[in-house]
Design a protein around this motif. Sequence first.
Motif, mmCIF file in Angstrom:
data_model
loop_
_atom_site.group_PDB
_atom_site.id
_atom_site.type_symbol
_atom_site.label_atom_id
_atom_site.label_comp_id
_atom_site.label_asym_id
_atom_site.label_seq_id
_atom_site.Cartn_x
_atom_site.Cartn_y
_atom_site.Cartn_z
ATOM 1 N N ASN A 198 1.056 -1.314 -0.012
ATOM 2 C CA ASN A 198 0.078 0.054 -0.057
ATOM 3 C C ASN A 198 0.776 1.383 0.048
ATOM 4 O O ASN A 198 0.416 2.359 0.485
ATOM 5 N N HIS A 199 1.853 1.193 -0.622
ATOM 6 C CA HIS A 199 2.778 2.398 -0.684
ATOM 7 C C HIS A 199 2.159 3.347 -1.499
ATOM 8 O O HIS A 199 1.231 3.144 -2.326
ATOM 9 N N ASN A 200 2.561 4.769 -1.310
ATOM 10 C CA ASN A 200 2.169 5.994 -2.018
ATOM 11 C C ASN A 200 0.857 6.152 -2.376
ATOM 12 O O ASN A 200 0.190 6.807 -2.966
ATOM 13 N N LYS A 201 -0.187 5.567 -1.053
ATOM 14 C CA LYS A 201 -1.532 5.765 -1.106
ATOM 15 C C LYS A 201 -1.900 6.884 -0.101
ATOM 16 O O LYS A 201 -1.013 6.868 0.852
ATOM 17 N N ARG A 202 -2.964 7.458 0.045
ATOM 18 C CA ARG A 202 -3.680 7.989 1.231
ATOM 19 C C ARG A 202 -4.539 7.247 1.705
ATOM 20 O O ARG A 202 -5.515 6.283 0.911
ATOM 21 N N SER A 203 -4.874 7.323 3.084
ATOM 22 C CA SER A 203 -5.963 6.531 3.711
ATOM 23 C C SER A 203 -7.151 7.453 4.354
ATOM 24 O O SER A 203 -6.716 8.288 4.994
ATOM 25 N N ILE A 204 -8.457 7.028 4.074
ATOM 26 C CA ILE A 204 -9.318 7.700 4.637
ATOM 27 C C ILE A 204 -10.527 6.891 5.111
ATOM 28 O O ILE A 204 -10.610 5.688 4.574
ATOM 29 N N THR A 205 -10.797 6.918 6.410
ATOM 30 C CA THR A 205 -11.616 5.889 7.180
ATOM 31 C C THR A 205 -13.270 6.432 6.727
ATOM 32 O O THR A 205 -13.536 7.778 7.078
ATOM 33 N N LYS A 247 8.963 6.779 -7.058
ATOM 34 C CA LYS A 247 9.581 6.853 -5.781
ATOM 35 C C LYS A 247 8.682 6.157 -4.581
ATOM 36 O O LYS A 247 7.377 6.491 -4.623
ATOM 37 N N VAL A 248 9.322 5.445 -4.044
ATOM 38 C CA VAL A 248 8.523 4.540 -3.093
ATOM 39 C C VAL A 248 8.218 5.525 -1.700
ATOM 40 O O VAL A 248 9.179 5.694 -1.050
ATOM 41 N N LYS A 249 6.815 5.558 -1.442
ATOM 42 C CA LYS A 249 6.575 6.296 -0.146
ATOM 43 C C LYS A 249 5.981 5.629 0.488
ATOM 44 O O LYS A 249 5.209 4.417 0.237
ATOM 45 N N ARG A 250 6.195 5.596 1.840
ATOM 46 C CA ARG A 250 5.818 4.583 2.969
ATOM 47 C C ARG A 250 4.073 4.507 2.747
ATOM 48 O O ARG A 250 3.638 5.597 2.298
#
Length: 467
Positions: free
Chosen positions: A105-112, A422-425
């Motif tokens: 799940n790199h480079n994603k944003r999370s919304i609940t 670029k791999v982001k956490r």
Amino acid sequence: MAKAKKKSKLKAVKTKKPAAKKAAAKKSNGLPSPSKKPFGQAGLALDGVRILDFTHVQSGPTCTQLLAWFGADVIKVERPGVGDITRGQLVDVKGADSLYFTMLNHNKRSITIDSKHKKGKEILDRLIKECDVLVENFAPGALDRMGLTWEHIHKLNPRMIVASVKGFGPGPYEDCKVYENVAQCTGGSASTTGFRDGPPLVTGAQIGDSGTGLHLALGIVTALYQRSRTGRGQKVLCAMQDGVLNLARVKLRDQQRLKHGPLTEYSQYGEGIPFGDATPRAGNDSGGGQPGRILKCKGAPQDPNAYIYFITQAPVWESICDVIGEPTWKTDPEFSTPKARLPKLNAIFERIERWTMTKTKFEAMDILNKYDIPCGPILSMKELAEDQSLRKTGTVVEVDHPKRGKYLSVGNPIKLSDSISKVKRSPLLGEHTDEILKDVLRYSAKEIADIKVSGAITAPEKKEKAA
Ligand code: CAO
């Protein structure tokens, strides 16, 4: 006179301009003129594409991770308090998201968002209007049960591409839930993997999950390309069974060849064992027309990975004979032609193995490569993790995470020269809820405060504690 001349010149220029423009546009196929920016500095390939990511576990997340690496804004919608179930599966560092989750799940944003909550549904509808693609891999019917039918989505946003992974396509099993190994078994991989005298085997490579994720990503970018012409979205469906069968297509090739006689490149042919009516398991035989095997090297079998894959490619047969010390095989009619060798593959590979066992897998690789003899050492995950060339290309990357510290991951295996990943956490659960509500969905501060108390974005337990 001079004035008149000037005027007519101007007129000529004026009339020429649109025609020249038209010709230029025709020449460039309607594309903008080539960017003058250096390669890698003209933005990412999928900049401007926004994905509503409703995926979980492995198949869907591998797809949206690829799209995120190519620059799409991937908004991962997760159930409040729980999130993607893999966050808590195979946990190695207490209190931190598992590697299972972080590596997918790199480079994603999370919304609940609670997709079954009234206010949650309203937020989702707003997201649908703002996104280009919805990707999901819920059990069959789950998206519809949330009220997110194709008709509902398409009415809100006719440009939306709705991409799904399911275990099976339409047919007798379409309602079944499916995991990786089920897909390997139902897609023809397991029945053709393993040794003839043993049970079917599943492979370590996740061809059912990650393989289908790859198929889905291609379906999505293709649908985006078509949308640039038609202006409308469409459904993209990848069934895991279909994806595995696609990857096992050479085995369906062999199924049809059986009608015309034995599969001569399979070891069982040389062993005189008759073929049945279905493609058999072929052990480590090569899948193509060039016979190959996994052979022991120095250190085997104590070292479980001291092996090399060795292919007796016909054009380099003479070099093979010289390397292993059997120069007479070059001219001996019993060995000199591929056809003559087929019934003797066991004996030939036993002889080659006597040579490979005198070398480490890397020594053997170095020697064989000098003669263009196709081969490959069996590399362990430890060796791959430490491989410096894979680090240099970004195929293996070290990522920092606020809760778990540094960990290794596989970066983008697809390299584009003008869209450098670029791999982001991976995001923490709900890390970007506020910013997405505010910046993407343009809710006011008051509305966001109301949403927070509504229970649409928070877990019920947390609500109770706060009360
Ligand atoms: N808010 C509220 N509910 C949510 C939610 C959210 N944000 N996100 C998910 N849910 C709900 C779903 O609506 C569903 O509820 P219903 O059953 O009432 O419709 C429920 O969570 C469970 O979803 P699920 O059935 O997809 O999950 P599961 O763990 O039972 O099954 C899996 C998992 C993978 C077997 C199934 O999703 C599946 O078959 N997917 C398709 C094939 C696939 O991708 N398999 C590969 C998985 S990786 O190995």
